[in-house]
Design an enzyme around this catalytic site. Structure first.
Site, PDB file in Angstrom:
ATOM      1  N   ASP A 126      -8.989   3.613  -2.017  1.00 31.78           N
ATOM      2  CA  ASP A 126      -9.926   4.075  -0.980  1.00 31.78           C
ATOM      3  C   ASP A 126     -11.232   4.588  -1.570  1.00 31.78           C
ATOM      4  O   ASP A 126     -11.482   5.796  -1.625  1.00 31.78           O
ATOM      5  CB  ASP A 126      -9.259   5.154  -0.137  1.00 31.78           C
TER       6      ASP A 126
ATOM      7  N   GLU B  71       2.558   4.831  -4.163  1.00 29.33           N
ATOM      8  CA  GLU B  71       2.595   5.769  -5.307  1.00 29.33           C
ATOM      9  C   GLU B  71       3.959   6.449  -5.410  1.00 29.33           C
ATOM     10  O   GLU B  71       4.351   6.739  -6.543  1.00 29.33           O
ATOM     11  CB  GLU B  71       1.467   6.803  -5.159  1.00 29.33           C
TER      12      GLU B  71
ATOM     13  N   ASP C   5       0.855  -1.194   0.000  1.00 26.81           N
ATOM     14  CA  ASP C   5       0.000   0.000   0.000  1.00 26.81           C
ATOM     15  C   ASP C   5       0.890   1.243   0.000  1.00 26.81           C
ATOM     16  O   ASP C   5       2.100   1.154   0.206  1.00 26.81           O
ATOM     17  CB  ASP C   5      -0.884  -0.051   1.257  1.00 26.81           C
TER      18      ASP C   5
HETATM   19  C1  GLC Z   1      -4.678   3.395   2.895  1.00 24.97           C
HETATM   20  C2  GLC Z   1      -5.170   2.167   2.149  1.00 24.97           C
HETATM   21  C3  GLC Z   1      -6.203   1.447   2.983  1.00 24.97           C
HETATM   22  C4  GLC Z   1      -5.588   1.089   4.333  1.00 24.97           C
HETATM   23  C5  GLC Z   1      -5.080   2.323   5.035  1.00 24.97           C
HETATM   24  C6  GLC Z   1      -4.343   2.017   6.311  1.00 24.97           C
HETATM   25  O1  GLC Z   1      -5.697   4.317   3.022  1.00 24.97           O
HETATM   26  O2  GLC Z   1      -5.661   2.504   0.893  1.00 24.97           O
HETATM   27  O3  GLC Z   1      -6.657   0.307   2.324  1.00 24.97           O
HETATM   28  O4  GLC Z   1      -6.531   0.446   5.119  1.00 24.97           O
HETATM   29  O5  GLC Z   1      -4.184   3.026   4.175  1.00 24.97           O
HETATM   30  O6  GLC Z   1      -3.250   1.204   6.091  1.00 24.97           O
END
Ligand code: GLC
Length: 814
Positions: A483, A408, A405
């Site tokens: 998200d 980017e 995650d």
């Molecule tokens: C980001 C991710 C989400 C995750 C959060 C905390 O917002 O896109 O899926 O739960 O970070 O790690």
């Protein structure tokens, strides 16, 4: 948030034409190259290189010749061996690989033609400005439709839209005018009914844009890198274009079977007991599930490669308990490494020179969950290997899948919200600024992760899920769409998003089921689960501050709806798994817009409130609260309601009943659907036979793929592929089974297991819609008659056949 200042007259974008100042100019000479030619113009050159059938690479360059290298998105390609160059007074015509590129001598503008002579790409202009921002424009017509571009908001057809490619952490909003999200796949399909389809891939991981909105009769492709590195892919069919793009940027590997099971996540399951309780509840309530996720709270101070000792005091014990119940665990791993001289991973990264830095040598430090953090430079093989090997930490606890995650990368405290563009990536001695390679960061992180996990797992297939990516990401990771929110609009938008991802090489994709941010409702979770159960990636995930949204949180009725939807996924697992194999071998998507299978059907041009799973299942999810019916478009042919068996003539809209328990689902007449007995997770042993459901009233075939579901053995041929074909001729109906490949037979001798998923030595064949009783039923293996019981009440043919057998079932209708 935007203010009125954004529409200030002085801030309005300059039109492309006004800002442009340079063009290639008159072509002065041609220089032969392997499978192509360099055309030298007054101000710049054009390089044409012909690759495999239907593929040409076209580059604009300054100086003597273009750079030879490609980005890591592109796989090594064969070169065409039939290159020809013709010269007339007005143009050069270069042809090979079934394509012809015609370049005007007067101005260097180029067009590409297919083997049938039709124009695939009609170049209109190629300009660049003082900042070397390049704009290529090409003709579009009223009948043009555009697809692909990966993960973008809006509808399926991108005509009238403009998008940017710049991987961005967009928590909100995901709305039609959001130009960039987490993934950047600069691949556009241009389609006109009755004409050959064309793909355009701009291999540029910096900031680029695709504009199908502002140019009138032209669409534009823009790059800020000063380079144009373009691949034009011919059709003629839409499917050909998709397959060629996959040949160029790679096909997805087979995931482990467990990774296509249902997955349950939450930001966060806060401690060991929370996770175990979730697992127990799944089993107690008989909601099939394979995977549970650990979000950032499993770590100590959000430090990657650690466990929080208070929340997760016994990770190995927990993992063992979960494994016992048949669960896999996928922890989140973000790229930010906490800046803390006492933290061994940080220290080691600094000492080994594995982190991103500025040219002058300063580390780039940006704030993310752990506070100020360093970021691994995945462009460098040494750093990528270091990162990959760190995953032994997880493997030692029994983990086989990783969730990447924030890659980017997302950075909280820079004005750009990402890494500074003047960071210099080492790239094994060919440095690139972050600005030039921004969109590759997430993909290279997932590559390092996938390869590190594969090394550590010793022959087992790892699973990686990623938020960010670039063209080629499918080689390493599944993609979820980030998200989203618990809005009905986002439920609806996830269909075109996933369909266009599929047309852009990323077959293994899906949204957060139920919606991530904002509070969901039981009805939304039910409807989203019905739809998501037929998506390749199927995970329910929700944010930290919203109500819990596991399937049982909204009472018995919602729970039952979710259970039934997921039961269907698990029954259809042999169908789904075989579609993954098709994606692995051809690059075709698993969920498809109707247009891909019905490319002549104008009504399918922008149809994206329904989709196909493979070729034969048509799903029409309910996308509004309170709706108990919806209009469904059935393409030509006969369609059978999966639930009621009702037969419907296609080529028209029908009104489908859809009380909460029902998501309209149809099967194409002629389809052969393999279904297995229900199980609670993919590792559970099969009880009962595999059923082939044949939907008579049309002809069809299906290739069933089986392997051990976990190793790379299939790459060496350790799999079985059986083709089932249903034919109808006069009063005779036949179902034949042919072994296309039987690699499991030899492997059995060396101890390879029979596939866990779909190995059934008994076969049941259920034929719906025969119309009349069969007067005779004959089952043969070659000339040898075999035993077959026919239950005329249930219309089911039962036989016991070793998987290796080929057979032919012949029915004479009375
Ligand atoms: C980001 C991710 C989400 C995750 C959060 C905390 O917002 O896109 O899926 O739960 O970070 O790690």
């Amino acid at each position: 948030m935007l203010t009125s200042e954004t529409i200030h007259p002085d801030l309005q974008g300059q039109s492309v034409e006004k800002a442009a100042v340079h063009r290639i100019g008159r072509i002065k000479r041609a220089e032969a190259q392997a499978a192509g030619v360099l055309l030298h113009g007054e101000k710049a050159g054009l390089s044409l290189t012909f690759l495999a059938e239907g593929m040409v690479r076209i580059r604009q360059f300054l100086g003597a010749a273009p750079e030879q290298a490609t980005t890591p998105a592109v796989l090594p390609q064969p070169k065409a061996d039939d290159f020809k160059l013709e010269e007339s007074d007005t143009a050069y015509k270069a042809s090979a690989a079934g394509l012809t590129v015609s370049v005007s001598k007067e101005n260097g503008i180029f067009s590409v033609f297919g083997s049938g002579g039709g124009c695939l790409f009609e170049g209109k202009d190629l300009t660049w400005d003082a900042h070397r921002r390049i704009t290529l424009t090409a003709a579009m017509t009223d009948d043009s439709h555009f697809y692909g571009l990966g993960e973008k908001t809006g509808f399926l057809d991108k005509k009238g839209e403009r998008y940017e490619m710049w991987n961005s952490d967009v928590y909100a909003p995901h709305v039609p005018d959001t130009e960039a999200l987490y993934q950047s796949i600069p691949f556009l399909i241009h389609y006109r009914f009755g004409e050959a389809a064309c793909g355009v891939f701009l291999d540029d991981p910096g900031r680029t844009a695709f504009d199908m909105r502002t140019g009138g009769d032209r669409y534009a492709v823009q790059s800020e890198s000063g380079n144009l590195d373009l691949y034009v892919l011919g059709g003629p069919k839409l499917k050909d274009v998709v397959k060629r793009y996959a040949a160029l940027t790679g096909k997805p590997p087979m995931p482990p079977l467990w990774a296509i099971g249902y997955q349950q996540s939450r930001y966060s399951y806060m401690n060991q007991e929370d996770l175990l309780e979730t697992a127990r509840t799944m089993r107690a309530k008989r909601i099939p599930c394979d995977v549970l996720y650990l979000d950032i709270h499993y770590m100590e101070e959000y430090k990657v490669f650690t466990w929080d000792p208070a929340r997760f005091p016994d990770p190995r014990g927990m993992m063992a308990d979960l494994a016992e119940m048949g669960f896999h665990v996928v922890p989140i791993v973000d790229p930010g490494v906490k800046k803390d001289p006492k933290y061994p991973i940080y220290r080691e990264g600094v000492e080994r020179g594995c982190f991103c830095s500025k040219l002058e040598g300063d580390l780039f430090i940006g704030s993310v969950w752990p506070g100020p953090s360093a970021f691994t430079d995945y462009t460098d093989d040494k750093a990528a290997k270091w990162w990959g090997d760190l995953h032994q930490f997880y493997i030692d606890s029994g983990i086989k899948g990783i969730w990447n995650d924030m890659n980017e990368p997302s950075v909280f405290d820079t004005s750009s919200k990402t890494m500074d563009e003047d960071v210099v990536h080492a790239n094994n001695g060919d440095p690139k600024t972050h600005g030039e390679w921004h969109n590759l960061y997430g993909m290279l992180m997932s590559k390092a992760t996938y390869e590190g996990m594969a090394r550590g797992l010793g022959g087992e297939r790892p699973f990686v899920l990623t938020r960010a990516g670039y063209a080629g990401i499918q080689r390493y990771a599944a993609v979820w769409t980030g998200d989203n929110r618990s809005y009905w609009e986002h439920l609806a938008m996830s269909i075109p998003m996933v369909l266009n991802l599929g047309l852009s090489g990323v077959a293994f994709a899906g949204p957060d089921i139920g919606g991530f941010a904002h509070h969901t409702s039981g009805e939304l979770v039910a409807r989203w689960t019905q739809m998501g159960a037929l998506f390749p990636f199927c995970r329910n995930h929700s944010a930290i501050d919203v109500i819990r949204q596991e399937p049982w949180r909204f009472g018995d009725r919602i729970e039952a709806v979710c259970r039934e939807a997921l039961n269907l996924r698990y029954r259809l697992m042999p169908y789904l798994y075989s579609l993954f194999y098709e994606a692995t071998t051809t690059g075709l998507p698993i969920v498809r817009p109707l247009l891909l299978e019905y490319p002549e059907d104008r009504r399918a041009a922008n149809l994206c409130d329904q989709f196909l799973l493979g070729r034969d299942l048509l799903a029409a999810p309910i996308l509004r609260p309170g709706a108990a019916a919806r209009s469904v478009y059935l393409p030509e042919g006969v369609w059978i309601d999966y639930r009621t068996g009702e037969r419907l003539e296609g080529g028209r809209h029908v009104l489908a009943d859809a009380p909460l328990e029902v998501m309209p689902l149809y099967v194409r007449a002629g389809a052969i659907l393999p279904e297995q007995p229900l199980r609670q997770h993919t590792g559970e042993a099969a009880e009962g036979p595999l059923t082939l459901k044949v939907y008579a009233g049309g002809e069809g075939s299906f290739s069933l793929f089986e392997d051990d579901g976990k190793t790379f053995g299939y790459e060496q041929g350790a799999y079985r592929l059986r083709e089932f074909v249903w034919t109808e001729s006069g009063g005779e109906r036949t179902l034949s089974a042919r072994l296309l490949h039987d690699g499991l037979r030899e492997e059995a001798a060396v101890g390879l297991e029979e596939p866990a998923g779909a190995a059934a030595s008994e076969l049941m064949i259920a034929i719906a819609g025969l119309g009349s009783e069969p007067a005779s039923v004959v089952l043969n293996e070659g000339d040898k008659p075999l035993d077959c019981r026919y239950d005329s009440v249930r219309g089911i043919f039962e036989m016991t056949l070793p998987n290796k057998r080929e057979f032919r079932l012949t029915l004479q209708l009375s």
